[in-house]
Design a protein around this motif. Sequence first.
Motif, PDB file in Angstrom:
ATOM      1  N   ASN A 747     -39.934 -40.506 -32.766  1.00 49.57           N
ATOM      2  CA  ASN A 747     -39.952 -39.904 -34.102  1.00 49.57           C
ATOM      3  C   ASN A 747     -39.555 -38.433 -34.045  1.00 49.57           C
ATOM      4  N   LEU A 748     -40.117 -37.703 -33.089  1.00 48.27           N
ATOM      5  CA  LEU A 748     -39.777 -36.280 -32.990  1.00 48.27           C
ATOM      6  C   LEU A 748     -38.302 -36.112 -32.614  1.00 48.27           C
ATOM      7  N   GLU A 749     -37.801 -36.998 -31.749  1.00 48.58           N
ATOM      8  CA  GLU A 749     -36.388 -36.936 -31.393  1.00 48.58           C
ATOM      9  C   GLU A 749     -35.517 -37.165 -32.625  1.00 48.58           C
ATOM     10  N   SER A 750     -35.917 -38.066 -33.506  1.00 45.94           N
ATOM     11  CA  SER A 750     -35.133 -38.322 -34.721  1.00 45.94           C
ATOM     12  C   SER A 750     -35.065 -37.084 -35.606  1.00 45.94           C
ATOM     13  N   ILE A 751     -36.187 -36.377 -35.750  1.00 46.97           N
ATOM     14  CA  ILE A 751     -36.185 -35.163 -36.570  1.00 46.97           C
ATOM     15  C   ILE A 751     -35.303 -34.096 -35.942  1.00 46.97           C
ATOM     16  N   ARG A 752     -35.358 -33.969 -34.627  1.00 47.82           N
ATOM     17  CA  ARG A 752     -34.509 -32.976 -33.962  1.00 47.82           C
ATOM     18  C   ARG A 752     -33.022 -33.333 -34.137  1.00 47.82           C
ATOM     19  N   LEU A 753     -32.695 -34.619 -34.118  1.00 47.42           N
ATOM     20  CA  LEU A 753     -31.308 -35.022 -34.343  1.00 47.42           C
ATOM     21  C   LEU A 753     -30.872 -34.732 -35.781  1.00 47.42           C
ATOM     22  N   LEU A 754     -31.769 -34.946 -36.722  1.00 50.49           N
ATOM     23  CA  LEU A 754     -31.448 -34.599 -38.100  1.00 50.49           C
ATOM     24  C   LEU A 754     -31.172 -33.105 -38.236  1.00 50.49           C
ATOM     25  N   ALA A 755     -31.945 -32.292 -37.500  1.00 55.19           N
ATOM     26  CA  ALA A 755     -31.794 -30.832 -37.596  1.00 55.19           C
ATOM     27  C   ALA A 755     -30.557 -30.336 -36.860  1.00 55.19           C
ATOM     28  N   THR A 756     -30.257 -30.923 -35.705  1.00 54.30           N
ATOM     29  CA  THR A 756     -29.193 -30.370 -34.855  1.00 54.30           C
ATOM     30  C   THR A 756     -27.847 -31.056 -35.033  1.00 54.30           C
ATOM     31  N   GLU A 757     -27.864 -32.293 -35.526  1.00 52.41           N
ATOM     32  CA  GLU A 757     -26.614 -33.049 -35.640  1.00 52.41           C
ATOM     33  C   GLU A 757     -26.221 -33.362 -37.087  1.00 52.41           C
ATOM     34  N   LEU A 759     -27.758 -32.207 -40.290  1.00 52.21           N
ATOM     35  CA  LEU A 759     -27.720 -31.104 -41.253  1.00 52.21           C
ATOM     36  C   LEU A 759     -26.509 -30.188 -41.049  1.00 52.21           C
ATOM     37  N   PRO A 760     -26.156 -29.798 -39.795  1.00 54.65           N
ATOM     38  CA  PRO A 760     -24.965 -28.953 -39.640  1.00 54.65           C
ATOM     39  C   PRO A 760     -23.691 -29.618 -40.167  1.00 54.65           C
ATOM     40  N   ARG A 761     -23.572 -30.922 -39.995  1.00 59.08           N
ATOM     41  CA  ARG A 761     -22.372 -31.614 -40.498  1.00 59.08           C
ATOM     42  C   ARG A 761     -22.353 -31.632 -42.027  1.00 59.08           C
ATOM     43  N   LEU A 762     -23.519 -31.779 -42.642  1.00 59.00           N
ATOM     44  CA  LEU A 762     -23.567 -31.743 -44.104  1.00 59.00           C
ATOM     45  C   LEU A 762     -23.219 -30.347 -44.623  1.00 59.00           C
ATOM     46  N   ARG A 763     -23.714 -29.323 -43.930  1.00 63.16           N
ATOM     47  CA  ARG A 763     -23.415 -27.946 -44.372  1.00 63.16           C
ATOM     48  C   ARG A 763     -21.909 -27.655 -44.274  1.00 63.16           C
ATOM     49  N   LEU A 764     -21.274 -28.136 -43.204  1.00 58.58           N
ATOM     50  CA  LEU A 764     -19.838 -27.903 -43.059  1.00 58.58           C
ATOM     51  C   LEU A 764     -19.046 -28.550 -44.185  1.00 58.58           C
ATOM     52  N   ARG A 765     -19.599 -29.620 -44.726  1.00 60.08           N
ATOM     53  CA  ARG A 765     -18.913 -30.317 -45.820  1.00 60.08           C
ATOM     54  C   ARG A 765     -19.358 -29.781 -47.187  1.00 60.08           C
ATOM     55  N   THR A 853     -22.858 -43.239 -34.760  1.00 58.94           N
ATOM     56  CA  THR A 853     -22.379 -41.905 -34.383  1.00 58.94           C
ATOM     57  C   THR A 853     -22.871 -40.915 -35.432  1.00 58.94           C
ATOM     58  N   PHE A 854     -22.991 -39.652 -35.023  1.00 53.45           N
ATOM     59  CA  PHE A 854     -23.491 -38.643 -35.957  1.00 53.45           C
ATOM     60  C   PHE A 854     -22.468 -38.361 -37.059  1.00 53.45           C
ATOM     61  N   ASP A 855     -21.177 -38.374 -36.724  1.00 54.23           N
ATOM     62  CA  ASP A 855     -20.162 -38.201 -37.759  1.00 54.23           C
ATOM     63  C   ASP A 855     -20.237 -39.345 -38.769  1.00 54.23           C
ATOM     64  N   GLY A 856     -20.418 -40.553 -38.248  1.00 57.29           N
ATOM     65  CA  GLY A 856     -20.508 -41.697 -39.141  1.00 57.29           C
ATOM     66  C   GLY A 856     -21.733 -41.632 -40.039  1.00 57.29           C
ATOM     67  N   MET A 857     -22.870 -41.179 -39.484  1.00 55.31           N
ATOM     68  CA  MET A 857     -24.079 -41.068 -40.297  1.00 55.31           C
ATOM     69  C   MET A 857     -23.901 -40.013 -41.383  1.00 55.31           C
ATOM     70  N   ALA A 858     -23.315 -38.871 -41.010  1.00 55.72           N
ATOM     71  CA  ALA A 858     -23.085 -37.814 -42.001  1.00 55.72           C
ATOM     72  C   ALA A 858     -22.170 -38.320 -43.124  1.00 55.72           C
ATOM     73  N   ASN A 859     -21.129 -39.049 -42.752  1.00 55.03           N
ATOM     74  CA  ASN A 859     -20.224 -39.603 -43.765  1.00 55.03           C
ATOM     75  C   ASN A 859     -20.953 -40.577 -44.687  1.00 55.03           C
TER      76      ASN A 859
END
Length: 899
Positions: A747-757, A759-765, A853-859
């Motif tokens: 669970n903690l790993e999932s939150i860290r992935l949301l924060a590091t992978e 959210l930054p992709r959403l901000r760039l878009r 993939t993180f790009d796929g999730m962000a999309n």
Amino acid sequence: MRVLIVTHAACFQTDRIVSGNAVRAHYFGKGLVQNGIDVTFAYPKDLASDEERNESGADSSDVRFFGSRSELHELIGEVKPHAILVGYWEFLEHFPDDYEIPLIADVIAPRILEALFQDHQDVNLHASRMLALYRKASRFICGTQRQRQFLIPWLILAGFDCRFGAPIDIIPISTEPLLPRRRLDPTDPWVIVTGGVSWPWRMGQRYTDVIRETLADGKAMKGRLLLLSGGYVHENAPDSESASSANEDRQCDATLQHVGLLPYGDMERLFNEQCNIGLELSDYNIERDFSASFRSIEFLRCGLPVICNHTLELARQVNDYDAGWVIEKPEDLPSLLAAIAGDPLGYDRKSANAIRLIEERYHYLETIVPLVEYLQDPMAPEKTDDWFFRGSETLALDLYHQVSELDHQLRIRDKQITDLRRDGESLKAQLDEVLGSASWRIVQPVRNLARRLVTLKGLLLRAGARVYRQAWKHPGPREEFALGSGRYAPRAAESSRDKWFDRKGRYVAIVSREDVFPTNHGAAVKIERTAWGLSHLVDGVFLITGDWGRYYEFKNGGATEKYFPLPIRLSGVSGMVLRKRLLRTGIPINEAYIYQALFDWGYFVRLMYLALRYRVVLYQAEFPAYAQACVRAKRLLRGKTLLVEHNVECDRIKAQYPEVSAQTYAWLRDQEVGLCNQVDEVIAVSQPDRDLLVGHGVIADKVHVIPHGVDLGAFEKTYAFSLREAYGVSADTRIILYHGIYSYAPNLESIRLLATEILPRLRLRGWKAKVFAIGPEAPLDAIDPDVVFTGSVDQLAPYLTSGDVAVVPLQKGGGTRMKILEYFAASIPVVTTSKGVEGIPAENGSQVLIEDTFDGMANAIIRLFEHPEEGRVMAERAKDIVERSDWKSIADQYLSLIE
């Protein structure tokens, strides 16, 4: 119940230098809250910055500030606490004598002994004032047994009647382990750390000099010494240790580094990531006998074995747990450092044991228990009018003799505890022998069990009653606690016609892990809701957990807390005695508690107590280890056994802890498969889990797939709640949801992935989003400004129905992700990984969006942001999956297996 904590400290914040009082208040609050007690903190204004006051006042109603006595009492009038914990004894002066609210005074430090080392202190006046303030309190807290013994004579002088017991609870310095610990690389230089606030009674210069010389020579050990030094964060303290060595630092730059006092988060990262060994060494003085060192606890929680003096009370635990090294004099250090450097495997063992010591002896959830028990019925102790202070040498001598005598009594009690452990081992061996004998038949079991219980009662009461008297306090025999009501309600007296063997009706007994209440994680929800569902279909359900004293009875959807008789409760001592045997198997410390039932026959005793009184038709184990007690009970009495596999535990642990050895994994697998094959039926929560179990050797016909259920009724209600309004989220910011317990690594790993992978992709878009992480045990360090940890919540449904999208980027774990079923029930669209949706019959693009993939999730997330109508349709289809998964239906499927 609400408690106000008033302490001499600034707010605990990981980005600030904090005092020991702040750390102690933080874990007091954390432990009380997790026991269902509301907590409000009150800090002095003059110790807080404007930023702290503004932040706390705006965002947190449980933190207040006061600048005077009148402001403090205005605050008390607003909060209306049932008890006040005074975190620094001098703050008792703010309260009148015989105050109507119970005052609990924390005296973690032997202040009168510290005053002897400070020239500006008038010890006579200090002692006189201390006694006058002590008299105002109703209860006292200290940190060690020695501190308790030292405090008793002072309470007698303050007018407390201590003839039959002193109003003192021992609550050690409390914390929680910091995991994971970096393993030692034998090629790296060693880093030894010591220091802290430089008080005059900490006289460690001779020891640090020897270490510096040894490291400079480089023959015994190569490395450097870090010295944290500075004055008390809220007061200028003499910096004697660092000052005395300042002239020598220029010649020893390679081996000595002054670090200064660090913000708490920086300090724990330094200890955890860069340091190897902690020092708690000092020339002997009387304060050392009664000290409780915050810095030693910080070393141990970060996995640093400690080198300490043999005179410290901590030394005994360091020896017992093999969590460091105990020495007598500075001359012992060179040979010790050489031995440490030559045995890296031994060091790794001690590092793991340091964390185990913290987990078992200093974890805030364990240490807080005496305070929680007192708060259930806070009583004022007896006081006499005859109290005084005689500032004379005679009094000092009398105090010394009293302390010596009390220390002698403590050694006697230590022997009683040792005898108690030995008797527990003997009883376990006898019980195992009886259970395995050929003569154990239908009548013989009852006779033998009765005889064992009588023997158990006699032995344990003789050996341990005086030692553990306070530990067994509980609501009276005519009281019981109605879950969720927050109060004790009268219980009807049992009729004299109630016989042990008048076994009628149709009952289910569930044996499970100890952390079911509060139900703030998936396993707890499943266990409690299963009991709730079954209670509508049978005459009653008993839930037996790792709690020695109580069990829970469910009838027609209502849950009641009940208590075992004293002899039955004492059976739980076996778990304490045999815990070391469990840890020797190599099970990770964080997982040991769900396997303790394999070595703790107290579960069987508690189960048999209920099975002999009621007609139990189903013995249900939640997790493999608890099946052992169920199988043994079935051998003696009629009924069926059922094992509910929340995951395939051996494979989950192997994936989550790569350091687990092949031997340990094989042991875990053999235990799990063996217990599955001994019960009548096994439930897996997904088809992949069933396939794994069968592949490991579980009989295929035994294993049935019944998925997790969902509390559909909770999601059909209308709630006057909005996350957006409660947290002031702007209309152009999207809300992403995730919930779980964050001490669970995936669970903690999932939150860290949301924060590091993510959210930054959403901000760039160009998208604004906030992640709301709902659930308990949030990490201390901040992860991202747009990640909000809500903590435990009373009702999950209104939070889930307030979000725009739920994202589950799980990479590890087993079983079925119960959180995804709850998102389906909340009609919120879900984006997840293949691992996250494993075991759920949902199709990509129809009921859920699956991306690995993180790009796929962000999309996928942006697709739902841009086309909310698509998300609503997908959520409606997903809800169809859980429409047939209410907990009553799940319970009915359980019972159909045994009928």
